[in-house]
Design a protein around this motif. Sequence first.
Motif, mmCIF file in Angstrom:
data_model
loop_
_atom_site.group_PDB
_atom_site.id
_atom_site.type_symbol
_atom_site.label_atom_id
_atom_site.label_comp_id
_atom_site.label_asym_id
_atom_site.label_seq_id
_atom_site.Cartn_x
_atom_site.Cartn_y
_atom_site.Cartn_z
ATOM 1 N N TYR A 38 5.978 8.515 -1.427
ATOM 2 C CA TYR A 38 4.617 8.732 -1.955
ATOM 3 C C TYR A 38 4.240 10.208 -1.815
ATOM 4 C CZ TYR A 38 -0.465 7.966 -2.431
ATOM 5 O OH TYR A 38 -1.789 8.009 -2.829
ATOM 6 N N SER A 40 -5.134 2.412 4.212
ATOM 7 C CA SER A 40 -5.240 1.784 2.888
ATOM 8 C C SER A 40 -5.282 0.256 3.030
ATOM 9 C CB SER A 40 -4.027 2.212 2.043
ATOM 10 O OG SER A 40 -4.058 1.609 0.790
ATOM 11 N N THR A 85 -0.335 8.892 -15.342
ATOM 12 C CA THR A 85 -0.226 8.161 -14.072
ATOM 13 C C THR A 85 -0.921 8.913 -12.928
ATOM 14 O OG1 THR A 85 1.910 9.156 -13.516
ATOM 15 C CG2 THR A 85 1.963 7.093 -14.748
ATOM 16 N N LYS A 134 0.799 -1.236 0.000
ATOM 17 C CA LYS A 134 0.000 0.000 0.000
ATOM 18 C C LYS A 134 0.833 1.287 0.000
ATOM 19 C CE LYS A 134 -3.276 -1.351 -0.551
ATOM 20 N NZ LYS A 134 -3.551 -2.149 -1.769
ATOM 21 N N SER A 135 2.087 1.184 -0.462
ATOM 22 C CA SER A 135 2.957 2.373 -0.471
ATOM 23 C C SER A 135 2.924 3.123 -1.796
ATOM 24 C CB SER A 135 4.404 1.962 -0.176
ATOM 25 O OG SER A 135 4.481 1.329 1.072
ATOM 26 N N GLY A 136 2.281 2.546 -2.820
ATOM 27 C CA GLY A 136 2.226 3.222 -4.122
ATOM 28 C C GLY A 136 2.948 2.462 -5.224
ATOM 29 N N THR A 137 3.074 1.150 -5.066
ATOM 30 C CA THR A 137 3.803 0.306 -6.021
ATOM 31 C C THR A 137 3.242 0.409 -7.440
ATOM 32 O OG1 THR A 137 3.661 -1.240 -4.165
ATOM 33 C CG2 THR A 137 4.861 -1.982 -6.124
ATOM 34 N N HIS A 138 1.896 0.335 -7.551
ATOM 35 C CA HIS A 138 1.279 0.373 -8.883
ATOM 36 C C HIS A 138 1.567 1.707 -9.584
ATOM 37 C CE1 HIS A 138 -0.845 -3.115 -7.318
ATOM 38 N NE2 HIS A 138 -1.241 -3.377 -8.539
ATOM 39 N N TRP A 139 1.589 2.745 -8.805
ATOM 40 C CA TRP A 139 1.831 4.092 -9.350
ATOM 41 C C TRP A 139 3.241 4.181 -9.969
ATOM 42 C CZ3 TRP A 139 1.687 9.003 -5.686
ATOM 43 C CH2 TRP A 139 1.688 10.152 -6.474
ATOM 44 N N ARG A 196 -8.077 3.208 -4.489
ATOM 45 C CA ARG A 196 -9.131 3.556 -3.547
ATOM 46 C C ARG A 196 -9.329 5.065 -3.527
ATOM 47 N NH1 ARG A 196 -9.627 4.964 1.908
ATOM 48 N NH2 ARG A 196 -7.395 5.372 1.855
ATOM 49 N N LYS A 197 -8.411 5.799 -2.888
ATOM 50 C CA LYS A 197 -8.589 7.237 -2.715
ATOM 51 C C LYS A 197 -7.397 8.041 -3.240
ATOM 52 C CE LYS A 197 -10.758 10.114 0.774
ATOM 53 N NZ LYS A 197 -11.308 10.084 2.138
ATOM 54 N N GLY A 198 -6.204 7.458 -3.108
ATOM 55 C CA GLY A 198 -5.000 8.111 -3.635
ATOM 56 C C GLY A 198 -4.712 9.458 -3.002
ATOM 57 N N PHE A 241 -3.884 9.726 -10.432
ATOM 58 C CA PHE A 241 -4.766 8.762 -9.769
ATOM 59 C C PHE A 241 -6.048 8.562 -10.577
ATOM 60 C CE2 PHE A 241 -8.180 7.730 -6.773
ATOM 61 C CZ PHE A 241 -7.698 6.515 -6.314
ATOM 62 N N ARG A 263 5.961 5.373 2.337
ATOM 63 C CA ARG A 263 4.753 6.195 2.512
ATOM 64 C C ARG A 263 4.449 6.326 4.001
ATOM 65 N NH1 ARG A 263 -1.379 4.688 0.247
ATOM 66 N NH2 ARG A 263 -2.234 6.795 0.503
ATOM 67 N N CYS A 281 0.251 -7.071 -8.184
ATOM 68 C CA CYS A 281 -0.071 -7.111 -6.779
ATOM 69 C C CYS A 281 0.068 -8.544 -6.285
ATOM 70 C CB CYS A 281 -1.496 -6.621 -6.589
ATOM 71 S SG CYS A 281 -1.857 -6.372 -4.901
ATOM 72 N N VAL A 327 -7.131 -1.865 -5.579
ATOM 73 C CA VAL A 327 -5.886 -1.109 -5.381
ATOM 74 C C VAL A 327 -6.125 0.397 -5.405
ATOM 75 C CG1 VAL A 327 -3.606 -0.606 -6.359
ATOM 76 C CG2 VAL A 327 -4.454 -2.964 -6.323
HETATM 77 N N1 LIG Z 1 -1.602 7.239 -9.466
HETATM 78 C C1 LIG Z 1 -1.743 7.224 -8.146
HETATM 79 N N2 LIG Z 1 -1.689 8.375 -7.442
HETATM 80 C C2 LIG Z 1 -1.845 8.362 -6.100
HETATM 81 N N3 LIG Z 1 -2.073 7.241 -5.357
HETATM 82 C C3 LIG Z 1 -2.144 6.078 -6.033
HETATM 83 C C4 LIG Z 1 -1.972 6.007 -7.435
HETATM 84 N N4 LIG Z 1 -2.095 4.715 -7.810
HETATM 85 C C5 LIG Z 1 -2.326 4.005 -6.689
HETATM 86 N N5 LIG Z 1 -2.360 4.821 -5.619
HETATM 87 C C6 LIG Z 1 -2.629 4.447 -4.224
HETATM 88 O O1 LIG Z 1 -1.594 3.609 -3.710
HETATM 89 C C7 LIG Z 1 -2.166 2.692 -2.766
HETATM 90 C C8 LIG Z 1 -1.915 1.279 -3.243
HETATM 91 O O2 LIG Z 1 -0.564 1.013 -3.060
HETATM 92 P P1 LIG Z 1 0.164 -0.191 -3.820
HETATM 93 O O3 LIG Z 1 0.089 -0.015 -5.276
HETATM 94 O O4 LIG Z 1 1.536 -0.320 -3.215
HETATM 95 O O5 LIG Z 1 -0.746 -1.425 -3.393
HETATM 96 S S1 LIG Z 1 -0.326 -2.964 -3.344
HETATM 97 O O6 LIG Z 1 0.251 -3.218 -2.017
HETATM 98 O O7 LIG Z 1 0.602 -3.250 -4.430
HETATM 99 O O8 LIG Z 1 -1.627 -3.649 -3.481
HETATM 100 C C9 LIG Z 1 -3.652 3.016 -2.695
HETATM 101 O O9 LIG Z 1 -3.786 3.988 -1.655
HETATM 102 P P2 LIG Z 1 -5.190 4.352 -0.968
HETATM 103 O O10 LIG Z 1 -6.017 5.053 -1.991
HETATM 104 O O11 LIG Z 1 -4.811 5.267 0.173
HETATM 105 O O12 LIG Z 1 -5.814 3.077 -0.485
HETATM 106 C C10 LIG Z 1 -3.884 3.599 -4.082
HETATM 107 O O13 LIG Z 1 -5.049 4.350 -4.222
#
Ligand SMILES: Nc1ncnc2c1ncn2[C@@H]1O[C@H](COP(=O)(O)OS(=O)(=O)O)[C@@H](OP(=O)(O)O)[C@H]1O
Length: 285
Positions: free
Chosen positions: A179, A124, A213, A47-52, A245-247, A215, A116, A234, A243
């Motif tokens: 993050y 998250s 990229t 949940k640290s922002g890996t996908h981002w 959710r709110k960003g 959110f 993060r 993931c 994944v």
């Molecule tokens: N583009 C972008 N901008 C800002 N935030 C983003 C973005 N993409 C993913 N997120 C937020 O990152 C959280 C998911 O983290 P991970 O990708 O590390 O999740 S995982 O552990 O791999 O499942 C999760 O945080 P929360 O929204 O607080 O739950 C995602 O919403």
Amino acid sequence: MSSKSQSSVLHKFKGVIFSTMSSEELLNSLDSFEAREDDVFLVSYPKSGTHWIAKVIENIPNARITLTPPIELGDISKFEELKTYCERRVIPTHLSYSMLPMNVKQKPCKIIYIIRNPKDIAVSFYHYYRDNPNLPSIETWHEFFELFLKGDVVYGSWFDHVLSWEEHKNAKNILIISYEEMKKDPSKNIKKIATFLGLNMTDSEINQIVWKTSFAEMKNNTAKENCDPNHTICALTSNRNLVFRKGAVGDWINYFTSKQKRVFDELFTEKMKHSELAKHFGDYS
Ligand SMILES: Nc1ncnc2c1ncn2[C@@H]1O[C@H](COP(=O)(O)OS(=O)(=O)O)[C@@H](OP(=O)(O)O)[C@H]1O
């Protein structure tokens, strides 16, 4: 806990909780993984922002990279699968430094460690646990908070994870990305990532990546990418809807009671008193 018991979906490896989606055999064999010198490891506590950050790297022009599934996801056949990627591999993982395959530490592989604010991570992670059929059911935020504090969650204690990377943070082959700093200045951090990977980008290319990229853009694209197994980075679900959710930065304030904040801050101060990584959270913690 309700419908599912912890033991049906979780197991422990070296004292750390893993989902049964990471087989014991695979975890036991991590040191037999053969790293390539040009591999890039994308490392984070969940949940640290890996996908981002993965999406940022995928969009760098002429990067010639392939994003692989997480190294710890699946069974022992994973290492054979990883050999089939011809391009430079970007390999995501939530492993702590001590669990990272020996071979990765011996080679000059590049490592991006994403950090993060742990309070936002806890919130998250709570939603992710609550909605993810591959994880034990959680009834309340209060219940999850207690588990998070004790490190009784998949991938263990956030504190142990971050501290395992602390002493390696200045290594030439390791880049720390926060993050919160990404949120504040995505262009600067995208450029930092590209430069670290030895890639150049024009300002207009950077702006394109900032947009692609964002959110909102990534969340909008989840429906399309859910159907694509190549987008499963993931380790705990292939459902990308869980994944995005709110960003946001600072959402913890909507969940932590003042007592929970005090308890968490006391633990944070004690555990992170010598940590320089903790400074990356700025005023948000
Ligand atoms: N583009 C972008 N901008 C800002 N935030 C983003 C973005 N993409 C993913 N997120 C937020 O990152 C959280 C998911 O983290 P991970 O990708 O590390 O999740 S995982 O552990 O791999 O499942 C999760 O945080 P929360 O929204 O607080 O739950 C995602 O919403």
